[in-house]
Design a protein around this motif. Structure first.
Motif, PDB file in Angstrom:
ATOM      1  N   UNK A  26      10.501 -69.143 -33.204  1.00 29.85           N
ATOM      2  CA  UNK A  26       9.782 -69.707 -34.157  1.00 29.85           C
ATOM      3  C   UNK A  26      11.336 -68.063 -34.907  1.00 29.85           C
ATOM      4  N   UNK A  27      10.979 -66.934 -33.841  1.00 32.12           N
ATOM      5  CA  UNK A  27      12.392 -65.930 -33.941  1.00 32.12           C
ATOM      6  C   UNK A  27      12.289 -64.939 -33.192  1.00 32.12           C
ATOM      7  N   UNK A  28      13.528 -64.363 -33.186  1.00 34.11           N
ATOM      8  CA  UNK A  28      13.036 -63.698 -32.008  1.00 34.11           C
ATOM      9  C   UNK A  28      12.780 -62.754 -31.792  1.00 34.11           C
ATOM     10  N   UNK A  29      12.577 -61.899 -32.519  1.00 34.97           N
ATOM     11  CA  UNK A  29      11.170 -61.237 -32.634  1.00 34.97           C
ATOM     12  C   UNK A  29      10.138 -61.167 -31.951  1.00 34.97           C
ATOM     13  N   UNK A  30       9.540 -62.485 -31.375  1.00 32.96           N
ATOM     14  CA  UNK A  30       9.115 -62.830 -30.969  1.00 32.96           C
ATOM     15  C   UNK A  30       8.748 -62.815 -29.410  1.00 32.96           C
ATOM     16  N   UNK A  31      10.175 -62.478 -28.753  1.00 29.96           N
ATOM     17  CA  UNK A  31      10.513 -62.404 -27.798  1.00 29.96           C
ATOM     18  C   UNK A  31      10.518 -60.668 -27.354  1.00 29.96           C
ATOM     19  N   UNK A  32       9.299 -60.816 -26.255  1.00 32.87           N
ATOM     20  CA  UNK A  32       8.529 -59.306 -25.777  1.00 32.87           C
ATOM     21  C   UNK A  32       9.321 -59.994 -24.561  1.00 32.87           C
ATOM     22  N   UNK A  33      10.316 -58.632 -23.888  1.00 31.84           N
ATOM     23  CA  UNK A  33      10.904 -57.942 -22.464  1.00 31.84           C
ATOM     24  C   UNK A  33       9.744 -57.443 -21.884  1.00 31.84           C
ATOM     25  N   UNK A  34       9.415 -58.257 -20.183  1.00 28.38           N
ATOM     26  CA  UNK A  34       8.147 -57.548 -19.778  1.00 28.38           C
ATOM     27  C   UNK A  34       9.377 -57.427 -18.257  1.00 28.38           C
ATOM     28  N   UNK A  35       8.235 -56.927 -17.597  1.00 36.13           N
ATOM     29  CA  UNK A  35       9.283 -57.330 -16.194  1.00 36.13           C
ATOM     30  C   UNK A  35       8.749 -58.589 -15.511  1.00 36.13           C
ATOM     31  N   UNK A  36       7.752 -59.037 -15.961  1.00 40.84           N
ATOM     32  CA  UNK A  36       8.199 -60.310 -15.222  1.00 40.84           C
ATOM     33  C   UNK A  36       6.837 -61.163 -15.652  1.00 40.84           C
ATOM     34  N   UNK A  37       6.485 -62.015 -14.840  1.00 42.41           N
ATOM     35  CA  UNK A  37       5.243 -62.906 -15.888  1.00 42.41           C
ATOM     36  C   UNK A  37       3.426 -62.525 -15.773  1.00 42.41           C
ATOM     37  N   UNK A  38       3.792 -61.217 -14.183  1.00 41.66           N
ATOM     38  CA  UNK A  38       2.284 -60.913 -14.322  1.00 41.66           C
ATOM     39  C   UNK A  38       2.236 -59.702 -15.376  1.00 41.66           C
ATOM     40  N   UNK A  39       3.150 -59.088 -15.862  1.00 38.29           N
ATOM     41  CA  UNK A  39       2.971 -58.112 -16.616  1.00 38.29           C
ATOM     42  C   UNK A  39       3.023 -58.762 -17.622  1.00 38.29           C
ATOM     43  N   UNK A  40       3.624 -59.790 -17.916  1.00 43.44           N
ATOM     44  CA  UNK A  40       3.065 -60.558 -19.635  1.00 43.44           C
ATOM     45  C   UNK A  40       1.520 -60.456 -19.505  1.00 43.44           C
ATOM     46  N   UNK A  41       1.087 -61.138 -17.917  1.00 45.18           N
ATOM     47  CA  UNK A  41      -0.636 -61.850 -18.252  1.00 45.18           C
ATOM     48  C   UNK A  41      -1.315 -59.722 -18.705  1.00 45.18           C
TER      49      UNK A  41
END
Lengths: 155, 409
Positions: B82-97
């Motif tokens: 719904x919003x671009x503000x919900x996209x957080x940039x990380x290093x990779x999926x591992x960092x996201x978890x």
């Protein structure tokens, strides 16, 4: 460019198809040590019986690729009847063939070997592994596992 | 509609030869190749607008910031956020978890709580929870598998007892299984749990809509979807992300810093400490444009067709000698084929294939609990993507037999 024939010598395939010294000794009294290659999931379980300083018997179980299994099989044949110091020397020599040169191997402060130089015999067939750097860990898995087992004896 | 037949020409790496053979790249589940447009976008950033973002008032700094934020907006559109503000940039999926576990888990999990994962998770969705569990004492519970490689959801209601977080892959990186995320999410929500989804193998290959999936959080990585390495994404519902404390501290993630403390920045910057990988973000934005121009429905159809072709070709040729793990129906799975051929060890198999320029992955695929369930130490995995065609599958099929001659016991 290194070809498959550099890697998969006939004698390697022979040790892979007909592995020597497969099985497990009862432990205790035998010593037991396990190694893993986290890269490919290979596992090796060594059980060995000492008589004084001499490795009287060493059996291998686990599973892995042709290189790791052949290397383990050749190692099992090469170390039987050798003293712990001789095995450390042989390991150093084998790892040097794999282009791994270490001042000390195994524990932080391992007991020195006896400084012997051995005929590598069948083990020479693994020399081609050096041309395939990814596979060096396969070839050294059982050796490093044995070193860990010997180090555990020292503590 | 189908994908353009000359798609390989967009990927410069695929024009080379390996060991005298045209390269056959079948390891996109590990990392995809990059099209010219992605390489050019990153190159262009460094050549023309390289400057730090969200700081300088000068022109190229503004342009760099604009390019990065455009990429964020593209990603939001790509996954139906719904919003671009919900996209957080990380290093990779591992960092996201790790971000989810540390931030949300650190705040919400205690000794009486449960996190529910499954037997087909990648280590990235296992180990962060295990690390946290050792500190917080919550239970990590596992959904088992059926013999044909699906999640066994027959006991889901019982398994959900006491669960605060369900974290499941949308598509297995070993079995290719596509999981019924919406069904699981609805049940998770009915017991008040959050639903986190590993989209690493899903987002690059299927049309993705986070709202339709029913997800609260979604992790994926750029380099498996034609983008560069070093850039991943955490999407979360704004309400969920807002309630979570910061993960890494430092520059960019604050509104104010005083001697007695700090005030965190707003979303998404709250979770983006330090200078981000700007070129990689811009590259990922170009990858999204590239995939969008192909159309994700067509990407999916291409992969169903090619997976179906591969399953037939391999089983027709090798019959009982080959096991392909996971669902046998291409429409229930992605283009990830984990193969056991006779008793040839995957490492040896991939070595023989490499001599023919064929790139497949041999190993445990960062899924050791699953390997134990399958009763194997490793598999050889061939995985398909937009640039693969029948000739790649044929090369693989032709090359198994020679490996068998050399290594079968």
């Amino acid at each position: 460019m290194a070809g498959l024939e550099d890697l998969y010598k006939e004698i390697i395939i022979d040790h892979y198809r007909n592995p020597r010294n497969r099985g497990e000794l009862d432990s205790p009294p035998a010593h037991k040590t396990e190694g893993f290659n986290p890269l490919c999931g290979d596992e090796v379980l060594l059980t060995f019986a000492l008589k004084g300083e001499i490795i009287e018997e060493l059996l291998i179980s686990g599973q892995g690729c042709s290189i790791s299994q052949a290397s383990a099989s050749m190692m099992s044949a090469a170390v039987q009847g050798k003293s712990i110091g001789e095995v450390r020397d042989l390991t150093r020599q084998f790892k040097a063939m794999m282009s791994i040169h270490e001042e000390s191997i195994g524990a932080d402060d391992p007991p020195p070997g006896d400084g012997h130089a051995f005929e590598l015999g069948d083990l020479e067939a693994l020399k081609g592994v050096v041309k395939f750097p990814v596979r060096i860990k396969c070839a050294t898995l059982s050796w490093n596992t044995l070193l860990t087992g010997l180090d555990e004896l020292e503590v | 509609m189908s994908l353009p037949s000359d798609l390989k020409s967009n990927f410069p790496l695929l024009s080379q030869t390996i060991n005298g053979h045209q390269i056959v790249y079948l390891d996109s589940a590990a990392s995809s190749q990059k099209p010219d447009v992605v390489i050019e976008a990153m190159n262009n950033y460094y050549r023309t607008i390289n400057a730090n973002v969200h700081r300088g008032a000068y022109q190229i700094a503004a342009e760099a910031t604009e390019a990065m934020e455009q990429a964020r907006a593209k990603l939001a559109t790509f996954i139906g956020a719904p919003s671009a503000n919900e996209i957080v940039f990380t290093k990779n999926a591992t960092e996201s978890f790790n971000l989810i576990a540390r931030s949300w888990g650190g705040q919400n999990l205690g000794p009486n709580d449960v996190v529910l994962i499954s037997d087909m998770e990648h280590h990235a969705n296992i180990v962060p929870w295990q690390i946290l569990s050792a500190e917080k004492g919550f239970e990590l519970r596992w959904i088992p598998l059926t013999p044909d490689g699906h999640l066994d959801l027959s006991q889901l209601d019982r398994l959900l007892n006491g669960v605060k977080m369900v974290s499941i892959t949308a598509m297995s990186n070993v079995l290719g299984t596509l999981n019924p995320i919406r069904e699981i999410a609805d049940k998770a929500h009915s017991v008040g749990a959050l639903m986190a989804v590993d989209g690493s193998q899903y987002v690059p290959h299927l049309p993705t809509n986070v709202v339709e999936l029913g997800a609260d959080l979604l992790c994926f990585t750029g380099h498996k979807m034609c983008g560069p390495t070093g850039i991943g994404v955490l999407w979360g519902r704004a309400e969920v992300l807002d309630a979570m404390p910061p993960f890494l501290g430092g520059g960019e993630m604050i509104l104010d810093v005083r001697r007695d403390g700090f005030t965190p920045n707003e979303l998404p910057h709250k979770f983006e400490a330090g200078t981000p990988p700007i070129a990689e973000i811009i590259g990922l934005g170009a990858a999204v444009d590239f995939l969008s121009s192909l159309g994700m429905s067509d990407v999916r159809q291409h992969e169903i067709d090619l997976t179906d072709y591969a399953l037939r070709a391999l089983t027709d040729r090798y019959g009982e000698e080959i096991t392909i793990h996971g669902p046998s129906n291409a429409s229930e799975r992605g283009g990830v084929l984990s193969i056991q051929y006779r008793d040839v060890h995957p490492h040896d198999l991939s070595q023989v294939l490499d001599q023919r320029g064929i790139c497949v992955r041999a190993g445990h695929h960062c899924a050791k609990p699953l390997m134990r369930e399958l009763g194997v130490g490793a598999t050889a995995r061939a995985s398909l993507y937009v640039y693969n065609d029948k000739s790649d599958v044929d090369a693989l099929t032709e090359s198994l037999a020679p490996a068998g001659e050399l290594f079968a016991l």
